[in-house]
Design an enzyme around this catalytic site. Structure first.
Site, PDB file in Angstrom:
ATOM      1  N   HIS A  63       0.877  -1.180   0.000  1.00 58.45           N
ATOM      2  CA  HIS A  63       0.000   0.000   0.000  1.00 58.45           C
ATOM      3  C   HIS A  63       0.911   1.227   0.000  1.00 58.45           C
ATOM      4  CE1 HIS A  63      -3.658  -2.324   1.349  1.00 58.45           C
ATOM      5  NE2 HIS A  63      -2.725  -3.113   1.864  1.00 58.45           N
ATOM      6  N   ASN A  95      -6.509   1.147  -2.102  1.00 63.98           N
ATOM      7  CA  ASN A  95      -7.224   1.880  -1.030  1.00 63.98           C
ATOM      8  C   ASN A  95      -6.463   3.131  -0.623  1.00 63.98           C
ATOM      9  OD1 ASN A  95      -5.220   0.180   0.069  1.00 63.98           O
ATOM     10  ND2 ASN A  95      -6.195   0.164   2.073  1.00 63.98           N
ATOM     11  N   ASP A 304       2.360  -6.918   2.588  1.00 60.36           N
ATOM     12  CA  ASP A 304       1.241  -6.063   3.001  1.00 60.36           C
ATOM     13  C   ASP A 304       1.761  -4.772   3.627  1.00 60.36           C
ATOM     14  OD1 ASP A 304      -1.246  -5.035   3.523  1.00 60.36           O
ATOM     15  OD2 ASP A 304      -1.896  -6.640   4.852  1.00 60.36           O
ATOM     16  N   GLY A 323      -2.009  -1.856  10.293  1.00 63.22           N
ATOM     17  CA  GLY A 323      -1.122  -1.993   9.139  1.00 63.22           C
ATOM     18  C   GLY A 323       0.309  -1.740   9.547  1.00 63.22           C
TER      19      GLY A 323
HETATM   20  O1  DOR Z   1      -3.574  -4.000   8.336  1.00 67.72           O
HETATM   21  C1  DOR Z   1      -3.967  -3.667   7.235  1.00 67.72           C
HETATM   22  N1  DOR Z   1      -3.674  -2.457   6.731  1.00 67.72           N
HETATM   23  N2  DOR Z   1      -4.721  -4.508   6.525  1.00 67.72           N
HETATM   24  C2  DOR Z   1      -5.336  -4.119   5.397  1.00 67.72           C
HETATM   25  O2  DOR Z   1      -6.055  -4.905   4.829  1.00 67.72           O
HETATM   26  C3  DOR Z   1      -5.178  -2.748   4.885  1.00 67.72           C
HETATM   27  C4  DOR Z   1      -3.939  -2.150   5.370  1.00 67.72           C
HETATM   28  C5  DOR Z   1      -3.887  -0.662   5.158  1.00 67.72           C
HETATM   29  O3  DOR Z   1      -4.117  -0.219   4.034  1.00 67.72           O
HETATM   30  O4  DOR Z   1      -3.602   0.066   6.114  1.00 67.72           O
END
Ligand code: DOR
Length: 442
Positions: A63, A95, A304, A323
Site C-alpha cells: 500500500h 485503497n 502487506d 497496518g
Molecule cells: O492491516 C492492514 N492495513 N490490513 C489491510 O487490509 C489494509 C492495510 C492498510 O491499508 O492500512
C-alpha cells in the site's frame, strides 16, 4: 561491438530448474544468455563470486498511499524503500485517498508512476458497490494486476461485504480476483464486546479465527458457483489453510511475511505497532503457515506494506490504524528464514517471483530465463546485518522489525539490465514502469 551489455559472472543462479553456478548475459534490458560466458565480450561485467543471483523479487502486496498523505508514504518513497530492500517490482493496492476505482484514476496513476517509481509497478483496481459493472473492462487496462475486493473492512472506504454484491463482482470479468476475506458481519457483531484502551492483544480476539474462516468459506462457495478464480490474500489461520487445500481448482493463496515471523507476544512488545488486519495470531497459526509453505499450499508471500503515522499507530486500541511497514524488510527477513532452514532459496524464488507471475499472469518477469526482463536480486547469504529504524526510508519512519538480526542480505538489484541499487544506494533516476500482464492490454 560486445555481444552483451552486461554479464553477471561467477554467481550461483537460482534457475527455475535448480541452483547452478553459471553466468548470465544481458542485452537490451532482457536476459540474452545463460551459460558459460567467460570468453564473451561485454560492455560491463559484474563479478558475482560468492553471491546468489535471483530473478528480481516481487512484493505483490503493498500500500504505497499515493494519492494520500506524503508524510506517511508516496509512490517515490515506497518504491525507493522496495529497491533498497532488494525488490524490483511491487503491486500497489487501491485503497488510497481517493481510492483507485475508475478509469480516470487508473490512467492518472499509470502516468504518475513514470519518472517517480524506482521499481516496476503493477496496479490493483478497487471494487466498490458502485463500480461493479465497470470491473470487467477495468481489469483489462494496461498494468492492472487484479481487482481487489475488501469483503471485510480495513483501512479506507472500500467494502463489498454481502453475497449478492460479491457474486455480481465475480460475474463481472474473468481474471483472478484478490480478496481481503475477513467476514464483515462477524467483525461488526463483535465490535461492541470491546472498548477503547483495552490491551492490543484483543485485536486477535475481536478479528478472530472464525472471522477469517467464515469469510474465506463464503468466498470459496461463491467462487466455485461462479467459476471465477480467487486469490485469498494474507491467509492467517491454520483453519483457512486446511480449507483452501480443498479449493485449489478455484483459489490460490497468499501468506504474509508477518504471519510467518511474528506471534502474539508482539502485542506486549510493540503495542499498536503489532496491529494489522488480519491480525498477528498465536504460534499454532505460525506453524501452520510454515507447513503450508513446505507442502505447496502457499503460492505467494507478500509484505502487506501498510504505513501509517506514528500518531495513528499510538492511539489507544482499537482507535489506532491497522497496518505495518514491510516493503523494505521482507527480503532480508525471508533470507534470514532461508538461513534458519525454514525454506530453500528456490522456494523463496517460487513464492516471490514465479508465484506472483503465475497467480497474476505477469509476463516477462519471475524467471531467470532467456527473453525475460533482466531483473535480478543479488544476495549475499553470509552477510549479517541488523535491521535499524534509521535505514527505513518511508517517511513514517518505523518498522516492527527494528533490532532483528538477519543472516542473508540483498546487496544489489538490477532493473531491466541496469544496476538500480548497490550496497544501500539507489543508482540513477527512477526508471520503474508498469508491469505487463497477459490479459491486460487495454
Ligand atoms: O492491516 C492492514 N492495513 N490490513 C489491510 O487490509 C489494509 C492495510 C492498510 O491499508 O492500512
Amino acid at each position: 561491438m560486445p555481444a552483451f551489455d552486461l554479464v553477471l559472472r561467477g554467481g550461483t543462479c537460482v534457475l527455475p530448474w535448480g541452483e547452478e553456478a553459471t553466468d548470465v548475459g544481458v542485452r537490451a534490458g532482457r536476459i540474452a544468455a545463460i551459460g558459460d560466458l567467460r570468453t564473451a565480450g561485454a560492455a560491463e561485467t559484474i563479478d558475482c563470486t560468492g553471491l546468489h543471483i535471483l530473478p528480481g523479487l516481487i512484493d505483490a502486496h503493498v500500500h504505497l498511499r499515493d494519492p494520500g498523505d506524503p508524510a506517511v508514504e508516496t509512490l517515490e518513497t515506497g518504491t525507493r524503500a522496495a529497491l533498497l530492500g532488494g525488490l524490483t517490482a511491487v503491486f500497489d493496492m487501491p485503497n488510497t485517498a481517493p481510492s483507485i476505482t475508475d478509469r480516470e484514476r487508473l490512467d492518472w496513476k499509470r502516468g504518475y508512476l513514470e519518472g517517480r517509481a524506482w521499481v516496476d509497478v503493477g496496479l490493483y483496481v478497487g471494487a466498490s458497490k458502485k463500480n461493479i459493472a465497470e470491473l470487467a473492462s477495468l481489469e483489462l487496462q494496461p498494468n492492472v494486476c487484479a481487482v481487489k475486493v475488501f469483503a471485510g473492512s480495513s483501512t479506507g472506504d472500500l467494502l463489498v461485504e454481502d453475497d449478492a454484491s460479491l457474486e455480481a463482482v465475480m460475474r463481472s470479468g474473468r481474471r483472478r480476483i484478490c480478496y481481503h476475506s475477513e467476514d464483515e458481519y462477524r467483525l461488526q457483531e463483535r465490535k461492541p464486546l470491546f472498548h477503547s484502551g483495552m490491551p492490543h492483544r484483543n485485536h486477535m480476539v475481536w478479528r478472530d479465527v472464525d472471522c477469517a474462516l467464515i469469510g474465506t468459506k463464503r468466498l470459496m462457495t461463491l467462487a466455485r458457483r461462479t467459476g471465477r478464480p480467487a486469490h485469498i490474500l494474507h491467509v492467517s489461520t491454520a483453519e483457512e489453510l486446511e480449507l483452501l487445500r480443498d479449493y485449489r481448482d478455484v483459489s490460490t493463496v497468499e501468506v504474509l511475511l508477518n504471519h510467518l515471523t511474528q506471534t502474539d507476544e508482539a502485542y506486549d512488545r510493540l503495542g499498536g505497532y503489532a496491529v494489522m488486519n488480519p491480525p498477528i495470531r498465536d504460534e499454532r497459526h505460525l506453524r501452520a503457515a510454515w507447513a503450508a509453505v513446505a507442502d505447496g499450499t502457499v503460492d505467494v508471500v507478500g509484505s502487506d506494506h501498510a504505513p501509517h503515522s506514528r500518531a495513528a499507530k499510538e492511539r489507544p486500541w482499537p482507535d489506532g490504524a491497522a497496518g505495518l511497514t514491510g516493503v523494505q524488510t521482507i527480503v532480508p527477513l525471508m533470507l534470514d528464514h532461508v538461513s534458519a532452514g525454514r525454506l530453500s532459496l528456490s522456494r523463496l524464488v517460487d513464492l516471490m517471483c514465479a508465484g506472483p507471475a503465475r497467480v497474476y499472469g505477469a509476463t516477462g518477469k519471475g524467471r531467470l530465463a532467456a527473453g525475460y526482463d533482466a531483473d535480478f536480486t543479488l544476495v549475499d547469504m553470509k552477510r549479517q546485518r541488523t535491521i535499524e529504524e534509521s535505514w527505513i526510508v518511508s517517511p513514517c519512519g518505523w518498522t516492527p522489525f527494528a533490532g532483528h538480526r538477519c543472516t542473508g542480505w540483498p546487496v544489489m538489484a538490477i532493473l531491466r539490465g541496469a544496476v538500480a541499487m548497490r550496497e544501500d544506494e539507489v543508482i540513477g533516476t527512477p526508471r520503474g514502469t508498469g508491469v505487463r500482464f497477459a490479459e491486460a492490454r487495454g
